[in-house]
Design a protein around this motif. Structure first.
Motif, PDB file in Angstrom:
ATOM      1  N   THR A  90      10.193 -20.128  53.309  1.00 25.51           N
ATOM      2  CA  THR A  90      10.957 -20.974  52.380  1.00 25.51           C
ATOM      3  C   THR A  90      12.457 -20.731  52.499  1.00 25.51           C
ATOM      4  OG1 THR A  90       9.473 -19.768  50.889  1.00 25.51           O
ATOM      5  CG2 THR A  90      10.278 -21.909  50.135  1.00 25.51           C
ATOM      6  N   ASN A  91      12.841 -19.465  52.467  1.00 23.70           N
ATOM      7  CA  ASN A  91      14.268 -19.121  52.507  1.00 23.70           C
ATOM      8  C   ASN A  91      14.518 -18.055  53.555  1.00 23.70           C
ATOM      9  OD1 ASN A  91      15.263 -20.677  50.185  1.00 23.70           O
ATOM     10  ND2 ASN A  91      13.945 -19.320  48.992  1.00 23.70           N
ATOM     11  N   ILE A  92      15.665 -18.148  54.200  1.00 23.70           N
ATOM     12  CA  ILE A  92      16.073 -17.106  55.145  1.00 23.70           C
ATOM     13  C   ILE A  92      17.579 -16.945  55.034  1.00 23.70           C
ATOM     14  CG2 ILE A  92      16.178 -18.820  57.027  1.00 23.70           C
ATOM     15  CD1 ILE A  92      15.624 -16.577  59.017  1.00 23.70           C
ATOM     16  N   THR A  93      18.039 -15.704  55.017  1.00 25.87           N
ATOM     17  CA  THR A  93      19.473 -15.431  55.117  1.00 25.87           C
ATOM     18  C   THR A  93      19.668 -14.569  56.346  1.00 25.87           C
ATOM     19  OG1 THR A  93      19.707 -15.456  52.715  1.00 25.87           O
ATOM     20  CG2 THR A  93      21.480 -14.402  53.965  1.00 25.87           C
ATOM     21  N   LEU A  94      20.455 -15.067  57.292  1.00 24.47           N
ATOM     22  CA  LEU A  94      20.710 -14.296  58.508  1.00 24.47           C
ATOM     23  C   LEU A  94      21.764 -13.233  58.232  1.00 24.47           C
ATOM     24  CD1 LEU A  94      20.723 -17.128  61.202  1.00 24.47           C
ATOM     25  CD2 LEU A  94      18.901 -15.502  60.658  1.00 24.47           C
ATOM     26  N   THR A  95      21.582 -12.077  58.844  1.00 16.23           N
ATOM     27  CA  THR A  95      22.483 -10.948  58.606  1.00 16.23           C
ATOM     28  C   THR A  95      22.939 -10.339  59.929  1.00 16.23           C
ATOM     29  OG1 THR A  95      20.563  -9.506  58.422  1.00 16.23           O
ATOM     30  CG2 THR A  95      21.459 -10.379  56.359  1.00 16.23           C
ATOM     31  N   THR A  96      23.910  -9.462  59.849  1.00 17.24           N
ATOM     32  CA  THR A  96      24.517  -8.930  61.061  1.00 17.24           C
ATOM     33  C   THR A  96      23.682  -7.834  61.726  1.00 17.24           C
ATOM     34  OG1 THR A  96      26.632  -8.304  62.006  1.00 17.24           O
ATOM     35  CG2 THR A  96      25.999  -7.190  59.979  1.00 17.24           C
ATOM     36  N   ASN A  97      22.707  -7.283  60.999  1.00 13.11           N
ATOM     37  CA  ASN A  97      21.724  -6.363  61.590  1.00 13.11           C
ATOM     38  C   ASN A  97      20.524  -6.284  60.657  1.00 13.11           C
ATOM     39  OD1 ASN A  97      22.155  -4.266  59.582  1.00 13.11           O
ATOM     40  ND2 ASN A  97      24.041  -3.771  60.650  1.00 13.11           N
TER      41      ASN A  97
END
Ligand SMILES: *Cc1c(COP(=O)(O)O)cnc(C)c1O
Length: 352
Positions: free
Chosen positions: A49-56
């Motif tokens: 449903t939801n995804i937040t991309l992060t730097t690691n």
């Protein structure tokens, strides 16, 4: 030299095309077109449903802990060090619960006796992409009003009962590090089904910003950049091929190794696994060291994932975890990557 894993490099022309878009847009970070596109593609591919991309893959653990936990956090001693260090870094106390000797995930039957008045959360790892007993853990969490965070760093593409494993727990995190199955060089993600919590996680990863001049609350910088997303967009179209090639190698190991004296990972029932690692468990540490030495002499470098057991780190309270310590002393991950050649596989099988 044969390493335990090799990073997949997409054709450089395809990477250039993605990077060209960054130059055309003159936009390097702060949710540009490529990050948004990678999020949309991953959502569709994974069914989340939801995804937040992060730097690691470490910052999402820290953010989830910051938002959901405090005091004591129940966790597994058999994982990569980041699972434990994130807890300590966020000024929480890790309380270890031993692991299941075959699934190698936290032993859910031992969780309740580790709960105290200070317990706020459970942080468990789906180790080697093998799901924890998510139903039991959810039941315990509900009974004691605890939050559940899954370190799903190894879980790209894993499904449990037909659904993405990232859809379990209050929050799941993943790593897109170069050594992981799907990668963006360095990178990661957090997944959350609850819209309010997802919003909180999202603003926490961007300094707490609510527009340029207002803030929802405290935050940190964990944003993925366009450069990382360019790599992700170039790697993503190859994931099916990568998974197919890895399945063949796993099948080969399964068919050719002698399991009368070796234990293999027991995958949880009703799991579509992702062939992320190939751990074998020896009868004792001496045998492991012998095989490792023999392979190293042929320039083959398997890795002792995960060793040592994390309850033995010198910055935690060193409660004994007999199963985890015992497994950690006997487990070796064999080389597993798309380009691994049959000759090398035969050498490995022969040594073992
Ligand atoms: C790789 C890994 C992490 C950390 O991810 P990074 O992207 O390297 O920060 C966390 N937990 C586990 C279990 C891992 O294997």
């Amino acid at each position: 030299m044969i390493p335990v894993t090799k990073t997949f490099f997409p054709p450089i022309k395809e990477y250039h095309c993605q990077v060209q878009r960054i130059w055309d847009n003159q936009w390097l970070t702060n949710r540009g077109e490529l990050v948004k596109e990678l999020e949309a593609n991953l959502k569709a591919e994974l069914g989340v449903t939801n995804i937040t991309l992060t730097t690691n893959g470490t910052l999402p653990l820290q953010i989830a802990l910051k938002v959901l936990a405090g005091g004591e956090v129940i966790t597994t001693p058999f994982s990569y060090v980041a699972t434990t260090s994130a807890i300590v870094w966020e000024h929480c106390t890790p309380v270890f619960v031993d692991i299941h000797p075959e699934y190698l995930t936290i032993d859910e039957t031992k969780i309740e006796s580790a709960i105290t008045k200070k317990t706020t959360a459970i942080l468990a790892t789906h180790v080697f992409g093998n799901p924890c007993n998510v139903e039991e853990i959810e039941g315990i969490a509900r009974k004691y009003n605890l939050k559940v965070i899954y370190d799903a760093a190894h879980c790209y593409g894993v499904k449990y009962k037909g659904e993405s494993i990232f859809n379990y727990g209050d929050v799941s995190t993943c790593s897109f590090h170069a050594t992981k199955l799907f990668h963006t060089g360095e990178g990661g993600a957090m997944f959350c089904r609850d819209e309010d919590l997802n919003h909180k996680l999202f603003y926490s990863h961007n300094f707490g910003h609510n527009g340029p001049e207002d803030f929802y609350g405290v935050g940190i910088n964990a944003k993925m950049s366009e450069l990382q997303a360019a790599m992700g967009l170039s790697v993503l179209p190859y994931m099916n091929k990568i998974l197919e090639a890895r399945k063949k190698i796993v099948d080969f190991y399964n068919e050719n190794l002698d399991f009368s004296k070796l234990q293999k990972l027991k995958i949880r029932e009703r799991t579509n696994w992702n062939y992320s690692y190939y751990p074998v468990i020896f009868e004792n540490e001496a045998k492991l060291l012998n095989v490792k030495k023999e392979l190293n002499e042929q320039e083959i470098y398997p890795r002792r994932y995960f060793y040592p057991s994390l309850n033995l780190l010198d910055y935690v309270n060193r409660d004994r975890m007999p199963v985890s310590e015992n497994i950690a002393s006997r487990v070796l991950c064999l080389p597993l990557y798309k380009e691994l050649e049959p000759e090398v596989l035969f050498k490995i099988i022969k040594s073992l």
